[in-house]
Scaffold this motif. Sequence first.
Motif, PDB file in Angstrom:
ATOM      1  N   GLY A 148       0.795  -1.317  -0.222  1.00 60.18           N
ATOM      2  CA  GLY A 148       0.056   0.219   0.128  1.00 60.18           C
ATOM      3  C   GLY A 148       0.830   1.131   0.174  1.00 60.18           C
ATOM      4  O   GLY A 148       0.481   2.698  -0.087  1.00 60.18           O
ATOM      5  N   GLY A 149       1.946   0.879  -0.502  1.00 58.96           N
ATOM      6  CA  GLY A 149       3.194   2.663  -0.023  1.00 58.96           C
ATOM      7  C   GLY A 149       3.562   2.786   1.024  1.00 58.96           C
ATOM      8  O   GLY A 149       3.796   4.038   1.376  1.00 58.96           O
ATOM      9  N   LYS A 150       3.164   1.554   1.594  1.00 66.34           N
ATOM     10  CA  LYS A 150       3.254   2.065   3.300  1.00 66.34           C
ATOM     11  C   LYS A 150       4.645   2.355   4.014  1.00 66.34           C
ATOM     12  O   LYS A 150       4.765   1.124   4.851  1.00 66.34           O
ATOM     13  N   PRO A 151       5.488   2.844   4.443  1.00 58.85           N
ATOM     14  CA  PRO A 151       7.030   2.058   5.335  1.00 58.85           C
ATOM     15  C   PRO A 151       6.722   2.113   5.954  1.00 58.85           C
ATOM     16  O   PRO A 151       7.939   1.005   6.402  1.00 58.85           O
ATOM     17  N   GLU A 152       6.295   2.336   6.735  1.00 61.29           N
ATOM     18  CA  GLU A 152       5.725   1.702   8.128  1.00 61.29           C
ATOM     19  C   GLU A 152       5.526   0.744   8.562  1.00 61.29           C
ATOM     20  O   GLU A 152       5.783  -0.615   9.708  1.00 61.29           O
ATOM     21  N   ILE A 153       4.521   0.218   7.197  1.00 60.98           N
ATOM     22  CA  ILE A 153       3.928  -1.293   7.262  1.00 60.98           C
ATOM     23  C   ILE A 153       4.845  -2.276   6.919  1.00 60.98           C
ATOM     24  O   ILE A 153       5.511  -3.582   6.664  1.00 60.98           O
TER      25      ILE A 153
END
Length: 286
Positions: A119-124
């Motif tokens: 999803g383009g979420k670095p923290e995930i």
Amino acid sequence: MLDSLKIALQYITPKHLLSRLIGKLAAAEAGALTTAIIKLFIKQYKVDMAEALESDPGSYPSFNAFFTRLLKADARTICADENQLALPVDGAVSQLGDINFDSIFQAKGHDYSLTTLLGGKPEIAQPFLGGKFATIYLSPKDYHRIHMPIDGQLTDMIYVPGELFSVSPLTAERVPGLFARNERVVAIFDTEIGKVAMVLVGATIVASIETKWAGTISPPTGKTVQHWKYPDQGENSVTIKKGEEMGLFKLGSTIVACFEANTIDFAELVAGDVTRLGDVFATIKK
């Protein structure tokens, strides 16, 4: 030449419109016509109805009901060893191995971004950098419910809009970044081995992606990434045990499972191997 034409047609076909139209047809309850279509599908794809809870094609009111059919209770055995993860689906291994920092191997000449996939979420994505992944393709004849490989507490669900290319082996070889381009639902779980990501990837004519806790996620499709967080306790918390169902596809697709570094060793699986729900997927590292 024919393979190239098949791929070229996918770029110009209105895949979302086609998929939603087929989804409506698959949900239709057309009596004898529905039964005839189901029988033709069984014959064409050699579906083993002896494993189905309802083996009579006439017992299914719609094609979707048939396609998402339940199995008999004794059709699959979930590996009981607490140190082993269970295969989450019937299908075939597309690829599996190490996540090279943020890069996942798709097919010869093609890698794609883990962060984009999730999803383009670095923290995930961060917990999975340098970890392991497995991509499993579900063919039309397969059982299309997805089960948990290990006990997990849901922390995040992410809907990622995208294309609806076919996820067949041919397309995986020809379309760059396929699994990070297609529409998908990402479920993140806390487990005894750390974070586990289960990514349900949409495809051409996949009429719906559903989860056990939220029902139908797609359709309707959206144009933006949507992110839901789940508590670790209370009425909105979601815990799913190893071997229990977590979601399903209405018409076939692919899953990508991601694991943190130094947590598991895969079983002796290689690209092309047939998978059966409940067989040994991996062993937990001690």
